[in-house]
Design a protein around this motif. Structure first.
Motif, short mmCIF file in Angstrom:
data_model
loop_
_atom_site.label_atom_id
_atom_site.label_comp_id
_atom_site.label_asym_id
_atom_site.label_seq_id
_atom_site.Cartn_x
_atom_site.Cartn_y
_atom_site.Cartn_z
N MET A 1 -6.61 -6.04 6.93
CA MET A 1 -5.77 -4.87 7.08
C MET A 1 -5.34 -4.39 5.70
O MET A 1 -5.03 -5.18 4.83
CB MET A 1 -4.56 -5.23 7.94
N LYS A 2 -5.30 -3.07 5.56
CA LYS A 2 -4.93 -2.45 4.30
C LYS A 2 -3.78 -1.46 4.55
O LYS A 2 -3.75 -0.80 5.58
CB LYS A 2 -6.15 -1.72 3.74
N ILE A 3 -2.86 -1.37 3.60
CA ILE A 3 -1.75 -0.42 3.68
C ILE A 3 -1.86 0.55 2.50
O ILE A 3 -2.05 0.11 1.36
CB ILE A 3 -0.39 -1.13 3.61
N GLU A 4 -1.74 1.83 2.79
CA GLU A 4 -1.69 2.85 1.74
C GLU A 4 -0.47 3.73 1.98
O GLU A 4 -0.14 4.03 3.12
CB GLU A 4 -2.94 3.72 1.77
N VAL A 5 0.18 4.13 0.91
CA VAL A 5 1.37 4.99 0.98
C VAL A 5 1.10 6.21 0.10
O VAL A 5 0.82 6.07 -1.09
CB VAL A 5 2.63 4.24 0.50
N SER A 6 1.18 7.40 0.68
CA SER A 6 0.93 8.62 -0.09
C SER A 6 2.05 8.86 -1.09
O SER A 6 3.16 8.32 -0.96
CB SER A 6 0.80 9.83 0.85
#
Length: 98
Positions: free
Chosen positions: A1-6
């Motif tokens: 699982m990967k998390i990205e925050v704009s």
């Protein structure tokens, strides 16, 4: 699982929540919520200083965003993309299959 925050979501967290370098945000599941990937469950966040049990995390501008091992089931192999919805003036969650 990967998390990205704009960048827009990061600015929202900094301005609206008052987060700064060294703070940690935990995303967690809540029952009786809504999401496109789990009926009856939604996603929420809290400020949490303990990320030892993180299953996934990312750091943006010194702020750690993470999901604990106990909540990873919710994502069902989706990655989490956190963005900002200008019309609602709040963060929004997108679930993306890799």
């Amino acid at each position: 699982m990967k998390i990205e925050v704009s960048e827009k979501a990061l600015r929202w967290f900094q301005e609206e929540v008052g987060l700064e370098n060294g703070d940690k945000v935990r995303f967690f599941t809540q029952i009786y919520g809504t999401s496109p990937i789990r009926e009856g469950y939604g996603l929420a966040f809290t400020i949490d200083s303990d990320s030892k049990e993180a299953a996934a995390h990312t750091v943006s501008d010194g702020i750690t965003f993470f999901v604990n091992e106990t909540d990873v089931w919710f994502f069902d192999d989706y990655n989490l993309y956190v963005d900002y919805d200008e019309a609602k003036d709040e963060v929004e969650y997108r679930y993306i299959k890799p």
